[in-house]
Design an enzyme around this catalytic site. Structure first.
Site, mmCIF file in Angstrom:
data_model
loop_
_atom_site.group_PDB
_atom_site.id
_atom_site.type_symbol
_atom_site.label_atom_id
_atom_site.label_comp_id
_atom_site.label_asym_id
_atom_site.label_seq_id
_atom_site.Cartn_x
_atom_site.Cartn_y
_atom_site.Cartn_z
ATOM 1 N N TYR A 119 0.847 -1.192 0.000
ATOM 2 C CA TYR A 119 0.000 0.000 0.000
ATOM 3 C C TYR A 119 0.881 1.240 0.000
ATOM 4 C CZ TYR A 119 0.446 1.980 4.735
ATOM 5 O OH TYR A 119 0.913 2.614 5.856
ATOM 6 N N PHE A 211 -2.518 0.174 12.923
ATOM 7 C CA PHE A 211 -2.502 -1.093 12.199
ATOM 8 C C PHE A 211 -1.095 -1.442 11.719
ATOM 9 C CE2 PHE A 211 -2.667 -3.371 8.177
ATOM 10 C CZ PHE A 211 -3.596 -4.376 8.396
ATOM 11 N N ASP A 212 -0.402 -0.497 11.104
ATOM 12 C CA ASP A 212 0.953 -0.726 10.568
ATOM 13 C C ASP A 212 1.915 -1.187 11.660
ATOM 14 O OD1 ASP A 212 -0.466 1.053 8.802
ATOM 15 O OD2 ASP A 212 1.432 1.470 7.807
ATOM 16 N N THR A 213 1.925 -0.425 12.748
ATOM 17 C CA THR A 213 2.856 -0.719 13.826
ATOM 18 C C THR A 213 2.589 -2.101 14.401
ATOM 19 O OG1 THR A 213 3.061 1.633 14.404
ATOM 20 C CG2 THR A 213 3.692 0.025 16.083
#
Length: 275
Positions: A119, A211-213
Site C-alpha cells: 500500500y 494497524f501498521d505498527t
C-alpha cells in the site's frame, strides 16, 4: 515453519526464518496488488492514481493491480474510484461503509490473491522510484515484509519540524517500549508477501492508524524478515490527518501491545531487519 495462533502474541522464533522461494518469472495474474486507502480524497485521487498507473505500466516488470480502498468517504471519492476502475484495466475499487485505514487495508489484502500485497498513501508523498526496490525482496524471496523508511541513511525528507519531531519521538518510544528493530513504523509505504499477511492479519486488532505498527511488531516477534528501503518523502501540507488524535491512539496501541506481550510471556528479542 512459523506457527502463529490467533488470539495470542507470536512466540519468538528460535532460528532464522528460511528464505522464501522466489516467485515464478511468468504470470498471467497480478503479482502485486497495490492498495491506495482513501477517505474524502476527491481532489487528489484521479491525478495521483493515473500517475501511479503510468509509473507501474512503464517500470514494473510484472502484472499488477491498483486497488482503491475507499473507507466511508462522504464526498465524490467513491464515484471517482468507480469510474477509474471502469476506465483502467489494472484499477479496481473497493468501498467500505466504516472509516479506518487499517480496516481498509485488511479488507483489500484479505480479498486479494496476489502473492505480494502493498500500500501507499494517495498523496504520493513517497517517491515512486522506491516502489520496485520495496517489492523486489519479496518477489525474490529474500524478505517477508518491506517498509519505506524516512529515518535511515539515504532517505531524503522534506517536512515541517513539528511532524519531524513527532515521528522521531514515536519511533524512539517504540524502540523503548516494544524493543522493535525497524526504524520507521509510520511511513505510508509498505509491502508484505501474501502468506505472511495470512498469518499476521488475524492477530492484528487495530483498525485505524496503529494497524501498521501492530503488524510490524507481530512480524518481528514471529521471526519474519523485514526489509527497509530509504525513501524520498515530501510532506503533504494539505493532509487531513489529525496529528494529536492519531498520536494518542498510537500511544494507546503501544500500551495495549506491551500489556499483551507481557501477559503472554513473549519476550523482546533483537529482530532481523535488513536494508
Amino acid at each position: 515453519m512459523i506457527s502463529i495462533r490467533p488470539g495470542r502474541a507470536a512466540a519468538p522464533a528460535q532460528a532464522p526464518a528460511p528464505r522464501r522461494a522466489p516467485l515464478p518469472t511468468h504470470h498471467d495474474e497480478p503479482v502485486l496488488d497495490l492498495v491506495v486507502p482513501v477517505f474524502n480524497e476527491e481532489k487528489d485521487l484521479e491525478p495521483n492514481v493515473r500517475r501511479l498507473h503510468t509509473h507501474l505500466r512503464d517500470t514494473f516488470p510484472y502484472p499488477f493491480r491498483i486497488t482503491i480502498a475507499d473507507n466511508a468517504s462522504t464526498d465524490g471519492t467513491a464515484r471517482i474510484a468507480a469510474r477509474l476502475a471502469l476506465e483502467i484495466a489494472e484499477v479496481t475499487s473497493l468501498r467500505l461503509p466504516v472509516k479506518g485505514r487499517g480496516r481498509a487495508l485488511r479488507a483489500a489484502w484479505s480479498g486479494s490473491r496476489a502473492p505480494v500485497l502493498a500500500y501507499l498513501d494517495v498523496d504520493l508523498s513517497t517517491g515512486l522510484a522506491a516502489l520496485l526496490p520495496l517489492v523486489a525482496p519479496l518477489i525474490s524471496g529474500h524478505s517477508d515484509l518491506a517498509i519505506g523508511t524516512r529515518l535511515a541513511t539515504g532517505a531524503r525528507v522534506v517536512r515541517g519540524p513539528k511532524r519531524e519531531v513527532i515521528s522521531r519521538c514515536y519511533n524512539t518510544l517504540l524502540h523503548w517500549a516494544l524493543a522493535v528493530g525497524f526504524s520507521d513504523a509510520q511511513c505510508g509505504f509498505k509491502a508484505v508477501r501474501r502468506e505472511a499477511a495470512e498469518r499476521l492479519l488475524p492477530l492484528v486488532r487495530d483498525e485505524e492508524w496503529f494497524f501498521d505498527t501492530e503488524l510490524l511488531v507481530l512480524a518481528e516477534r514471529a521471526g519474519l524478515r523485514i526489509h527497509e528501503v530509504p525513501v524520498d518523502w515530501v510532506d503533504d501540507p494539505d493532509s487531513s490527518v489529525d496529528i494529536l488524535a492519531t498520536a494518542l491512539a498510537d500511544l494507546r496501541g503501544i500500551a495495549r501491545m506491551r500489556r499483551t506481550l507481557a501477559a503472554t510471556g513473549t519476550r523482546a528479542r533483537r529482530p532481523r531487519t535488513t536494508a
